[in-house]
Design an enzyme around this catalytic site. Sequence first.
Site, mmCIF file in Angstrom:
data_model
loop_
_atom_site.group_PDB
_atom_site.id
_atom_site.type_symbol
_atom_site.label_atom_id
_atom_site.label_comp_id
_atom_site.label_asym_id
_atom_site.label_seq_id
_atom_site.Cartn_x
_atom_site.Cartn_y
_atom_site.Cartn_z
ATOM 1 C CD GLU A 53 -31.111 -48.586 -15.502
ATOM 2 O OE1 GLU A 53 -30.963 -49.256 -14.467
ATOM 3 O OE2 GLU A 53 -30.192 -48.404 -16.321
ATOM 4 N NE ARG A 278 -22.366 -43.852 -22.759
ATOM 5 C CZ ARG A 278 -22.701 -44.433 -21.608
ATOM 6 N NH1 ARG A 278 -22.537 -45.732 -21.445
ATOM 7 N NH2 ARG A 278 -23.199 -43.713 -20.622
ATOM 8 C CE LYS A 288 -28.510 -43.207 -14.781
ATOM 9 N NZ LYS A 288 -29.716 -44.067 -14.713
#
Length: 582
Positions: A53, A278, A288
Amino acid sequence: MYSRPAILEVGLSSTSPDASQADKPSHFIREIILEDLRTNRFGGRVHTRFPPEPNGYLHIGHAKSICLNFGLAAEFGGKCNLRFDDTNPCKEEVEYVESIIEDVRWLGFDWEDRLYYASDYFEQLYEWAIQLIKAGKAYVCDLSPEEIRQYRGTLTEPGRNSPWRDRSVEENLDLFQRMRAGEFPDGSRTLRAKIDMASPNLNLRDPVMYRILHATHHRTGDKWCIYPMYDFAHGQCDSIEGITHSVCTLEFEDHRPLYDWYLDQLGIYHPQQIEFDRLNLTYTVLSKRKLLTLVQKGYVRGWDDPRMPTLSGLRRRGYTPEGIRAFCSRVGVSKTNGIVELSLLEHCIREDLNKRAQRVMAVLRPLRVVIDNYPEGQTEELDAVNNPEDPSMGTRKVPFSRVLYIEREDFREDPPKHYYRLAPGREVRLRYAYFIRCTGVVKDPATGEVVELHCSYDPATRGGNAPDGRKVKSTIHWVSAAHAIPAEVRLYDNLFLKPNPADESEGKDFTEYLNPESLVVLEDCKLEPSLRTAKPGDRFQFERLGYFCVDPDTAPGRLVFNRTVQLRDTLAKIEKAGKENG
């Protein structure tokens, strides 16, 4: 209407697993691919993608996904796309797109001509949404976002049908077309999939497919005021591009049934979604939102601050792409989330730099040394090895003169036990040079601080060996004062003192665990003259001190270095500090 993409028609020649592939270190995703190749699923193709993204900078966690996706494609003679999931114009910027492209290239990967954007497919996604409406599988809902949450139910209670769930196909088509035309304000209506409000999987309780956002998109401008949700766009974009193995992290495992539902209802080519763990790293945050907080509140100097886990920050700090790729290979791939020690990442960087970085001498906290019996005005050129790990890197000349600088910590007026460096009356070896003995100490009358040492040298020990066979217990580095280059050196350490700063079980915000000594700036450093031509990005080992990289702040007359990593692990020191700070 949609037609099968050429990439599916052409594909790759059938690739069968051979003995060399089967013998390589493996993990469950690789085993899936080997089995798919054995059974000729997907026509023997392997085609992956990395779909970031563009709403932030890539970090070390993304590096694992990048290495996995591009690495699998390379191993099996396949392809890997770079595709931006640009479905939320409110958070996306061209700056992020450019930084992501730079980071993936820097890591050493090439997507050739396969750079795509979800926005490339907005028209096709819209047509597929129309198809689902016509099939009675999607409807326009007037519930507000808060009401949708209330109607959704919980993990133990089923959801409730929206009052607008049974609108006619004609009304839904009309409203959805008017949504696209911009007739309604933001948040007033959504398009939702009609699945099952009682499903135990909350993702299948009539998820939102489109929302109204009157926002300018960085690629499509103001053409659209409705934007697809990630769950709706993701699988269809994979389908258009002919992806075979859609690899994503474990938080999307519960989304896979929805991924499959959309593709099955539309009756289009169906990739396989596979989830893996992850990356989580000690003494680091990878959220983020938290990284944005660090930047916006000034805890760091920007996204590329060398204390940040962003790839741009690690690059500026001096980390190598080879070291990061080695780290990603070592942490492996599994189906269970865990946390990896930061020391492993540092070890991989240190291991790589040990092979490629030139050795040089630098004094960070200088103490002046005068060799009284060395001729005034004389300079010698001594041979120094550039890298003992790589003889092909050769040697260089370093100047030696009567006045030198050594590290302040390499002298003790009253040395403790097991301290073997310079002290009054003690002899040490100067790296590549001579034996010297401390004969006198000069102090500041006001503070009592040692400001200068007087020493004698033994001319017979040139090169660091005594012809009479006598030994010394320490070798220290130095820089000739007459030839020294001034520099600023920034000593970076871990940004946090706690192994898991994101853990909020103690009721503290993650910023309360910031390390106050994560950056120490030394402005009066002395470097050997070979570094005069060093350029931003050049990496060196400062002998006995660590690995350092030239910072982009370097300018004519101003040389700035960042410490990349110390020569030894600092994990024990960090853990001790963490305990002291709770």
